[in-house]
Design an enzyme around this catalytic site. Structure first.
Site, PDB file in Angstrom:
ATOM      1  N   ARG A  56       0.836  -1.201   0.000  1.00  0.00           N
ATOM      2  CA  ARG A  56       0.000   0.000   0.000  1.00  0.00           C
ATOM      3  C   ARG A  56       0.875   1.256   0.000  1.00  0.00           C
ATOM      4  O   ARG A  56       0.497   2.297  -0.522  1.00  0.00           O
ATOM      5  CB  ARG A  56      -0.964   0.010   1.192  1.00  0.00           C
ATOM      6  CG  ARG A  56      -1.832   1.234   1.203  1.00  0.00           C
ATOM      7  CD  ARG A  56      -3.079   1.182   2.083  1.00  0.00           C
ATOM      8  NE  ARG A  56      -3.186   0.135   3.033  1.00  0.00           N
ATOM      9  CZ  ARG A  56      -2.697   0.172   4.283  1.00  0.00           C
ATOM     10  NH1 ARG A  56      -2.034   1.220   4.707  1.00  0.00           N
ATOM     11  NH2 ARG A  56      -2.868  -0.851   5.087  1.00  0.00           N
ATOM     12  N   TYR A 110     -11.929  19.480 -15.313  1.00  0.00           N
ATOM     13  CA  TYR A 110     -12.565  18.204 -15.618  1.00  0.00           C
ATOM     14  C   TYR A 110     -13.752  18.043 -14.655  1.00  0.00           C
ATOM     15  O   TYR A 110     -13.650  18.376 -13.467  1.00  0.00           O
ATOM     16  CB  TYR A 110     -11.528  17.090 -15.455  1.00  0.00           C
ATOM     17  CG  TYR A 110     -12.124  15.719 -15.349  1.00  0.00           C
ATOM     18  CD1 TYR A 110     -12.975  15.232 -16.343  1.00  0.00           C
ATOM     19  CD2 TYR A 110     -11.845  14.902 -14.264  1.00  0.00           C
ATOM     20  CE1 TYR A 110     -13.526  13.963 -16.239  1.00  0.00           C
ATOM     21  CE2 TYR A 110     -12.389  13.637 -14.160  1.00  0.00           C
ATOM     22  CZ  TYR A 110     -13.240  13.184 -15.148  1.00  0.00           C
ATOM     23  OH  TYR A 110     -13.790  11.943 -15.037  1.00  0.00           O
ATOM     24  N   ASP A 183      -2.579  20.883 -12.538  1.00  0.00           N
ATOM     25  CA  ASP A 183      -2.953  19.633 -13.195  1.00  0.00           C
ATOM     26  C   ASP A 183      -2.524  19.766 -14.648  1.00  0.00           C
ATOM     27  O   ASP A 183      -3.142  20.476 -15.437  1.00  0.00           O
ATOM     28  CB  ASP A 183      -4.463  19.388 -13.085  1.00  0.00           C
ATOM     29  CG  ASP A 183      -4.875  18.082 -13.773  1.00  0.00           C
ATOM     30  OD1 ASP A 183      -4.110  17.578 -14.619  1.00  0.00           O
ATOM     31  OD2 ASP A 183      -5.976  17.580 -13.473  1.00  0.00           O
ATOM     32  N   LYS A 208      -3.870   9.178 -19.182  1.00  0.00           N
ATOM     33  CA  LYS A 208      -3.976   9.875 -20.474  1.00  0.00           C
ATOM     34  C   LYS A 208      -2.672   9.761 -21.269  1.00  0.00           C
ATOM     35  O   LYS A 208      -2.256   8.674 -21.571  1.00  0.00           O
ATOM     36  CB  LYS A 208      -4.375  11.334 -20.231  1.00  0.00           C
ATOM     37  CG  LYS A 208      -5.490  11.509 -19.206  1.00  0.00           C
ATOM     38  CD  LYS A 208      -6.798  10.877 -19.653  1.00  0.00           C
ATOM     39  CE  LYS A 208      -7.884  11.168 -18.633  1.00  0.00           C
ATOM     40  NZ  LYS A 208      -8.901  10.134 -18.554  1.00  0.00           N
TER      41      LYS A 208
HETATM   42  C1  LIG Z   1      -7.391  17.115 -16.661  1.00  0.00           C
HETATM   43  C2  LIG Z   1      -7.797  15.877 -15.922  1.00  0.00           C
HETATM   44  N1  LIG Z   1      -7.399  15.712 -14.652  1.00  0.00           N
HETATM   45  C3  LIG Z   1      -7.747  14.627 -13.946  1.00  0.00           C
HETATM   46  C4  LIG Z   1      -8.541  13.644 -14.480  1.00  0.00           C
HETATM   47  C5  LIG Z   1      -8.907  12.461 -13.660  1.00  0.00           C
HETATM   48  O1  LIG Z   1      -8.079  11.384 -13.982  1.00  0.00           O
HETATM   49  P1  LIG Z   1      -8.474   9.857 -13.698  1.00  0.00           P
HETATM   50  O2  LIG Z   1      -9.573   9.514 -14.634  1.00  0.00           O
HETATM   51  O3  LIG Z   1      -7.211   9.118 -13.951  1.00  0.00           O
HETATM   52  O4  LIG Z   1      -8.909   9.799 -12.258  1.00  0.00           O
HETATM   53  C6  LIG Z   1      -8.968  13.761 -15.806  1.00  0.00           C
HETATM   54  C7  LIG Z   1      -9.813  12.714 -16.407  1.00  0.00           C
HETATM   55  O5  LIG Z   1     -10.311  12.848 -17.509  1.00  0.00           O
HETATM   56  C8  LIG Z   1      -8.595  14.920 -16.538  1.00  0.00           C
HETATM   57  O6  LIG Z   1      -8.984  15.104 -17.816  1.00  0.00           O
END
Ligand SMILES: Cc1ncc(COP(=O)(O)O)c(C=O)c1O
Length: 392
Positions: A56, A110, A183, A208
């Site tokens: 973990r 998002y 992010d 991604k």
């Molecule tokens: C810009 C962005 N940040 C975070 C996330 C969340 O990622 P995860 O789906 O891996 O939890 C996404 C998901 O589409 C995203 O587009």
């Protein structure tokens, strides 16, 4: 690894070929690591001696991925997580101190990041404040209060492709003694390295571009060691959003080709965006590589161009018209994914951002006729022909 180029680090950073693992790091699926004495057990568990305890916390496969990502972002340390949202959540737990603490965030997010802020974090007594015009530094400054602990920005943003001035935001954060969290999922470290521009923490959905193959969910946070390691030993250890070793391994596999994938993806996206921008059937196109994009100059300066292969475009006729276009696509796949090697398209207003109230969606640049289109590695001529047919 400090002096090596990005492409070289993407292949080698964090892995010791002198071990018995082979040319590619092995997958360590074991959940616990035997100790050779009581004293060793105590010291390793207390973090006083290097070593593995329980999966973990970390395992040797994740350790390679974490070192590689830290090297690619130019950060001291990284914590790999089960998903991008887990990385965001842990980062925020590491920055907020007590209920009533606040943070300021761009409203271009998002959908489930916004849900995490509005639902999960509010439940814990934390207060997000949204900046509706994130291109204006003054709009950020106006939301800062004595309870503000950090600024959060997604850049480029999903799905409307807002591009933040990371340098300017880092300056603003410093001036108010705040941290800046970025992010950077849509750019990836091949394009944007926010820590080098003054950010304190970078978060990623590794699901991604970093992985690319759409075969492994994952996330990561990268920053100073004295931020990351207490999080690993603290909230991460208590909550348990650990990336599986198998997903870490799959993510490493993807990262090997990141440096060659990104330029190809971005140049294909540029071609697709230019096609859409001149097509009278399209109301508007958002892509940072187009001179018409409001933050085109920042994108060029901080990301060297378009910066991502995600673009969005609006068709006349709202949801029904957008659905018809998506249904007629024969090469692009309709799915809630981006940054994939395959081209993927989706209707944000009814899927990824469907849970947001309509006024929140609209103010975040998501009209009903918007289609999000993540350009993949196919021949761009095939993508353009596919769009031309779907728009007919
Ligand atoms: C810009 C962005 N940040 C975070 C996330 C969340 O990622 P995860 O789906 O891996 O939890 C996404 C998901 O589409 C995203 O587009």
């Amino acid at each position: 690894m400090g002096d090596l180029h990005f492409d070289t680090k993407a292949l080698h950073a964090g892995y010791d070929y002198a071990g018995d693992g082979g040319l590619f790091p092995p997958i360590h699926m074991g959940v616990a690591y035997p100790f050779d004495s009581g004293e060793a057990a105590q010291q390793i568990c207390a973090g006083e001696r290097p070593g593995y305890t329980y999966a973990r916390t970390i395992n040797p496969t994740n350790a390679v991925l974490e070192e590689r990502l830290a090297a690619l972002e130019g950060g001291e340390a990284c914590l790999a997580t089960a998903s991008g949202l887990a990385a965001i959540f842990l980062t925020i737990l590491g920055l907020l101190e007590e209920p009533g603490d606040e943070f300021v965030t761009s409203n271009r997010l998002y959908g489930n990041t916004r849900n995490q802020f509005e639902i999960s974090l509010r439940l814990m007594g934390f207060e997000p404040h949204y900046v509706d015009r994130p291109e204006e530094m003054g709009a950020w400054a106006a939301q800062i209060t004595p309870r503000t602990r950090f600024l959060f920005v997604e850049t480029p943003s999903n799905p409307d492709l807002f591009v933040a001035d990371v340098t300017g935001l880092a300056r603003l954060a410093r001036a108010h003694d705040l941290k800046l969290v970025v992010d950077s999922t849509l750019a990836s470290p091949a394009v944007l390295r926010p820590l080098g521009l003054g950010a304190d923490v970078v978060v990623h959905s590794t699901t991604k571009y970093l992985a690319g193959h759409s075969a492994a969910l994952g996330g990561a946070l990268i920053g100073r060691r004295d931020f990351v390691e207490p999080l690993r030993a603290g909230h991460h250890h208590y909550i348990g959003p650990t990336m599986s070793a198998f997903n870490a391994w799959l993510t490493l596999l993807g990262i090997e080709t990141l440096a060659v994938r990104m330029p190809r993806l971005i140049s294909s996206a540029q071609r697709v965006a230019e096609f859409l921008a001149t097509d009278p059937r399209v109301l508007a196109v958002s892509f940072p590589g187009l001179p018409s994009h409001p933050q085109h100059a920042i994108a060029r300066e901080q990301m060297g161009g378009g910066g991502t292969s995600l673009l969005s475009f609006e068709v006349q006729g709202g949801t029904q018209a957008a659905w018809r276009v998506l249904e007629r696509l024969q090469v692009a796949v309709q799915a809630t994914q981006l940054g994939s090697n395959q081209t993927v398209a989706v209707h944000p207003a009814t899927t990824t951002h469907g849970s947001l109230p309509p006024d929140v969606r609209l103010s975040a640049g998501i009209p009903d006729g918007l289609i999000r289109y993540s350009v993949g590695l196919e021949d761009p001529d095939d993508l353009i022909a596919d769009l031309d047919h779907a728009l007919a």
